[in-house]
Design a protein around this motif. Sequence first.
Motif, PDB file in Angstrom:
ATOM      1  N   LEU A   1      35.967  38.733  40.249  1.00 18.37           N
ATOM      2  CA  LEU A   1      34.884  38.380  39.337  1.00 18.37           C
ATOM      3  C   LEU A   1      34.875  36.884  39.047  1.00 18.37           C
ATOM      4  CD1 LEU A   1      32.620  39.212  37.305  1.00 18.37           C
ATOM      5  CD2 LEU A   1      34.440  39.506  35.620  1.00 18.37           C
ATOM      6  N   LEU A   2      36.050  36.328  38.764  1.00 13.21           N
ATOM      7  CA  LEU A   2      36.134  34.910  38.429  1.00 13.21           C
ATOM      8  C   LEU A   2      35.820  34.003  39.616  1.00 13.21           C
ATOM      9  CD1 LEU A   2      39.317  34.949  36.174  1.00 13.21           C
ATOM     10  CD2 LEU A   2      36.939  34.665  35.444  1.00 13.21           C
ATOM     11  N   SER A   3      35.860  34.546  40.827  1.00 12.45           N
ATOM     12  CA  SER A   3      35.551  33.744  42.015  1.00 12.45           C
ATOM     13  C   SER A   3      34.071  33.747  42.376  1.00 12.45           C
ATOM     14  CB  SER A   3      36.346  34.283  43.221  1.00 12.45           C
ATOM     15  OG  SER A   3      35.814  35.530  43.672  1.00 12.45           O
ATOM     16  N   LEU A   4      33.270  34.529  41.660  1.00 10.88           N
ATOM     17  CA  LEU A   4      31.859  34.659  42.020  1.00 10.88           C
ATOM     18  C   LEU A   4      31.092  33.363  41.762  1.00 10.88           C
ATOM     19  CD1 LEU A   4      30.992  38.196  40.589  1.00 10.88           C
ATOM     20  CD2 LEU A   4      31.276  37.556  42.995  1.00 10.88           C
ATOM     21  N   PRO A   5      30.230  32.961  42.689  1.00  7.13           N
ATOM     22  CA  PRO A   5      29.415  31.761  42.465  1.00  7.13           C
ATOM     23  C   PRO A   5      28.453  31.917  41.297  1.00  7.13           C
ATOM     24  CG  PRO A   5      28.680  32.929  44.441  1.00  7.13           C
ATOM     25  CD  PRO A   5      29.967  33.555  44.020  1.00  7.13           C
ATOM     26  N   THR A   6      28.067  33.142  40.976  1.00  6.36           N
ATOM     27  CA  THR A   6      27.174  33.343  39.837  1.00  6.36           C
ATOM     28  C   THR A   6      27.835  32.948  38.518  1.00  6.36           C
ATOM     29  OG1 THR A   6      27.874  35.666  39.948  1.00  6.36           O
ATOM     30  CG2 THR A   6      25.711  35.125  40.844  1.00  6.36           C
ATOM     31  N   LEU A   7      29.144  33.086  38.436  1.00  2.00           N
ATOM     32  CA  LEU A   7      29.876  32.602  37.263  1.00  2.00           C
ATOM     33  C   LEU A   7      30.113  31.098  37.356  1.00  2.00           C
ATOM     34  CD1 LEU A   7      32.654  35.212  36.361  1.00  2.00           C
ATOM     35  CD2 LEU A   7      30.789  34.425  34.909  1.00  2.00           C
TER      36      LEU A   7
END
Length: 214
Positions: free
Chosen positions: A146-152
Amino acid sequence: MSAEGPRSALTGAGWTAILVHQGLARFAADLLPGDAALVQAVADEAPPPAEAPDHRDWEGLLDTLADAWPDDRNEGPLGRLVDELGIGPPGLFLLGLAGACEESHLVGLLLDRLQSPETGARPRVHLVLAMARELFGVSALDVHWLLSLPTLAFGLLTLEGEGPLPTRVLRVHPILWSVLNGRPVRWPGCQVVLAGDRKRLLPAAIIGDIPALA
């Protein structure tokens, strides 16, 4: 996101809505047998393409959607963002779910039921990760993913709350979601600049130099 096979008339936003509503219905159907009417109502808000399977045949629906990703002319803002950032179906599901609860009261109601005894119509991290693992069959979809997602990374999604990460709420700004869906909305604090007013944005000295710079 690329896929082989015939293209459909779906936009990126329409494709995402089907993925989210049908996926949410699939996940909730077994967990909330007493809420079958609500589950079906959520699914009915974004029905799959004609003659395609629905959430009851999730694998078949995923195959159909893989062949139905919109072509370049019909992607819309959300589709172009997906292609530019390389967002895969699980990541798009999370973004779309956060957006769906901002526009659908039924989605919010179903999320609230799924998170009981916690309350809230926006999804918590532990729920969205459980959904992603169940729907896409990948056990590595955890908080580190989750923390690696570009959306974040680019601020499209935000995590609200002060507790441990699994208890925080995943959120997208409602106006940003409208923009990604191709809706004509005005961002707070901004106004439309008409063609005849554009020169007013530049200092007079620069306007005078434009002919020489052209």
